[in-house]
Design an enzyme around this catalytic site. Structure first.
Site, PDB file in Angstrom:
ATOM      1  N   GLY A   1       0.707  -1.299   0.093  1.00  0.00           N
ATOM      2  CA  GLY A   1       0.176  -0.150   0.056  1.00  0.00           C
ATOM      3  C   GLY A   1       0.949   1.153   0.258  1.00  0.00           C
ATOM      4  CB  SER A   2      -0.362   4.485   1.117  1.00  0.00           C
ATOM      5  OG  SER A   2      -1.078   4.486   0.286  1.00  0.00           O
ATOM      6  CB  THR A   3       3.931   2.374   3.757  1.00  0.00           C
ATOM      7  OG1 THR A   3       4.151   0.520   3.170  1.00  0.00           O
ATOM      8  CG2 THR A   3       3.209   2.409   5.002  1.00  0.00           C
TER       9      THR A   3
END
Length: 739
Positions: A314-316
């Protein structure tokens, strides 16, 4: 023929006759032995079987970085029963009764009398000794002491004991997936490390085996009254010192328990690392297990090292994409774009809120975690350049952390991937990486570009002397980009934390830099689940000089999370552990950090004061000193003393001289033990009111172990103050916050 010749012939005949009789007797005896006594002699021979086996020395202990013992080899006993004690024989005045043995042993072993009689009632006279099943193996010293007491009273002499080693884990499930476990694997009859550090460093912990010879009966039970002969002495294994800090590990375990209690996730993990050398300071997973009870543990918990599993980040992941674009001068953070949606290969990619954030800059794309913005960043960077940087961060191979079971990442092949593959990779979907890979990557982001290999072992020590025999040096795997690029990345990540209206992961005075992630869970047959998410947070502080890095992942929470975002589920736990760790390590705060005012502050309030620099002094050797001498030495060194015990001389201290230097004014705990103590026992102190660190240091000083429950200060202890307990005893301590 003269008389002399006649005498010679007569004697010669007698000699020949005697030889003939002797040879005939020998032949007849051999025939009798082979033909008549053969079966009985075979049976008798089988009663005396010479057995050879390797023997191992004492397996090395495992310590945390501060000397807290996390695993060690203790003493236990295997029990056997000599069945001849129940059989009449010539010269025996009394025959024991198996029912009496069963009645004596049942409460000691937690078994029923019927269960034990099943082993002891055996009419086969060729069987001389029997074990008592699993409950008769590796019994505690307290059982052995009761049997020895009975022997002194000439009772139950048919019970024999064999001293064996048992692996003990005094802190329960703490750091279970780091420690691993030790036992018998598969069909092998030899014990070995089977998981975690116990497996990876099994050779170092084991040492060099020796050799022993002894006699057994046909069933393999040692014959009584025959001492084993050791033909080669074993060499003890080395002690292993972990990079794990027991206090920080407790912060992690406590927060993981809260995550499970609140959200009921499928999995959860928290990793805390030192970004300046790759040392793992804490690592915990849920579900978990107790290493001492691994045989009965749930398999999912046993092998669930979620920190080493590969899944969509995801966005990490966006942090690494941004870094590559900045390093290649393909990204101007001030440039603007239209957020909301973008079409790639006929497919529409939308921002997580479905509608976007209007026309925003790429800097704001990071703040808002705009998928559309990162698709555009990925397009600016291009497939080859993007994957070049992902490879430099180490996402194309395992990190090589010294724990077993690390999975490989799953990335697209740049030569075969489509434009939509590039788009999804740019915002962290369609690819799978492990948490420990993300930790290694963020280590580089935080320290200016050095990708350190994560590791959990700090050094090896000699068991007897305690001297370090080998240190594990930090290893730089690669260097990425340049420090100027990372200065910008760290600044943007700190701004991202501050941009959040709720300041969920903001810690006043510590300049936290971080990024949250929310990834959908893939369906087995393709596509994504509509209501299942993996939520994460990764961050470090202070942003301009990082000392602590943290990663949190909460997999598929099932309750109390109507809004499933990394910012609402994972980040709060990250903030808790990060703040606890920063304060525990006494990382100085920034007194000028007034970016966000405390909602409860008064107009004249200022930020908390930083920790003042301190002078370091050498720890004096107090062992053997009287109370007056100890007080004088402590005063001369500019330190403080906390006395424990009522003996005449110092028998233990913490920190000790091996600790080196400590800040001036540090409190040294000193144990005044009773003189001439020979039974290996120590008086239990009153720990109520002590903080966790104070309790841990005191227990370490007394060579005791603690089983913590809760956090804060000691409110209850399982062993009453003043009780004499053996060295190595594990004591349950309840902690609660101080009001």
């Amino acid at each position: 023929m003269n008389p002399q010749e006649r005498t010679f012939r007569k004697r010669s005949k007698l000699l020949r006759f005697g030889l003939l009789v002797g040879m005939s007797s020998l032949v007849l005896r051999l025939f009798y032995v082979q033909a008549v006594e053969a079966k009985s002699l075979v049976v008798d021979a089988q009663k005396w079987i010479k057995t050879e086996k390797d023997i191992v020395g004492t397996r090395g202990a495992i310590y945390d970085r501060n000397g807290q013992k996390l695993a060690f080899t203790g003493v236990a006993y295997d029990l056997n029963v000599d069945l001849d004690a129940f059989r009449p024989s010539k010269g025996k005045s009394k025959v024991d009764v198996p029912e009496e043995y069963a009645k004596f042993l049942a409460p000691l072993l937690g078994a029923t009398e019927t269960e034990l009689l099943g082993y002891m009632k055996n009419d086969d006279t060729s069987v001389h000794g029997v074990g008592l099943g699993p409950k008769g193996r590796k019994v505690d010293a307290s059982v052995f002491e009761k049997i020895e007491a009975a022997h002194k009273d000439q009772k139950f002499l048919g019970i024999t004991t064999s001293r064996v080693d048992i692996r003990r884990y005094p802190s329960g499930s703490t750091a279970a997936h780091v420690l691993g476990f030790y036992g018998i694997s598969g069909d092998s009859d030899k014990e070995a490390g089977l998981a975690g550090v116990e497996a990876v460093y099994d050779k170092q912990l084991l040492g060099v085996p020796g050799h022993m010879e002894y006699f057994t009966d046909v069933d393999g039970y040692p014959l009584p009254n025959f001492e084993p002969q050791i033909t080669k002495q074993p060499t003890d294994g080395k002690d292993v010192v972990l990079t794990i800090d027991g206090t920080i590990q407790h912060f992690v375990e406590d927060e993981l328990d809260k995550i499970v209690q609140k959200y009921w996730p499928k999995h959860a993990t928290i990793i805390v690392a030192d970004p300046n050398n790759g040392e793992i300071l804490a690592l915990g997973n849920r579900p978990t297990f107790k290493p001492a009870e691994y045989a009965s543990a749930d398999q999912e918990a046993l092998w669930n090292n979620w920190a080493l599993r590969s899944f969509e980040p995801g966005s990490t992941f966006k942090t690494f994409v941004m870094t590559g674009a900045l390093a290649e001068n393909k990204l101007n953070l001030a440039e603007t774009f239209q957020s909301g949606a973008i079409t790639v290969d006929g497919m529409t990619v939308r921002d997580w809120n479905e509608k976007g954030f209007g026309t925003i800059s790429y800097r704001e794309a990071v703040y808002n975690s705009s998928n559309v913005g990162f698709v555009k960043i990925g397009q600016k960077l291009g497939k080859d350049s993007l994957f070049n940087y992902l490879y430099q961060f180490g996402f194309n191979k395992p990190t090589g952390i010294d724990l077993p079971g690390e999975e490989n990442a799953s990335l697209f092949d740049p030569k075969k991937m489509s434009d939509i593959d590039l788009a999804s990779t740019s915002f962290g979907q369609g690819v799978s990486v492990t948490p420990i890979q993300q930790v290694a990557g963020m280590i580089a982001v935080s320290n200016g570009g050095k990708v350190y290999q994560p590791h959990v072992v700090k050094e090896f020590r000699d068991q007897k002397t305690g001297q370090t025999v080998e240190e594990v040096k930090p290893k730089v795997l690669r260097e990425v980009a340049n420090p100027e690029v990372f200065n910008t990345v760290r600044q943007v990540l700190e701004e991202t934390v501050l941009y959040d209206a709720n300041k969920i992961d903001y810690i006043r005075g510590y300049h936290v830099a971080g990024k949250t992630g929310t990834a959908q869970v893939p369906k087995p047959g393709g596509g994504y689940e509509d209501d299942k998410y993996r939520l994460s947070f990764t961050g470090f502080a202070p942003a301009n000089n990082p000392k602590v890095l943290i990663y949190v992942s909460v997999d598929q929470p099932t309750r109390n999370a109507p809004l499933q975002f990394g910012s609402t589920v994972a980040a709060p736990s990250g903030k808790v552990v990060l703040e606890q760790t920063l304060r525990y390590l006494q990382v100085p705060i920034d007194p000028n950090d007034n970016t966000v005012k405390d909602k409860n502050s008064k107009p004249d309030d200022t930020a908390a004061k930083p920790v003042e620099p301190k002078t370091f002094v050498k720890v004096p050797d107090l062992i053997g000193a009287t109370k007056d001498q100890a007080n004088d030495l402590i005063k001369q060194s500019g330190l403080q003393i906390q006395a424990v015990g009522d003996g005449p001389k110092v028998t233990g201290q913490w920190p000790d001289i091996a600790y080196g230097q400590v800040p001036e004014g540090t409190e040294v705990k000193v144990y005044f033990g009773p003189e001439g103590i020979k039974d290996g026992k120590v008086k239990m102190p009153d720990l109520r009111g002590l903080s966790m660190r104070e309790a841990m240091e005191t227990m370490s000083l007394l060579q005791l172990q603690m089983e913590p429950n809760g956090s804060g200060y000691v409110t209850k202890q399982g062993t009453a103050p003043g009780t004499m307990v053996p060295f190595g005893t594990s004591v349950k301590l309840d902690f609660s916050p101080q009001s």
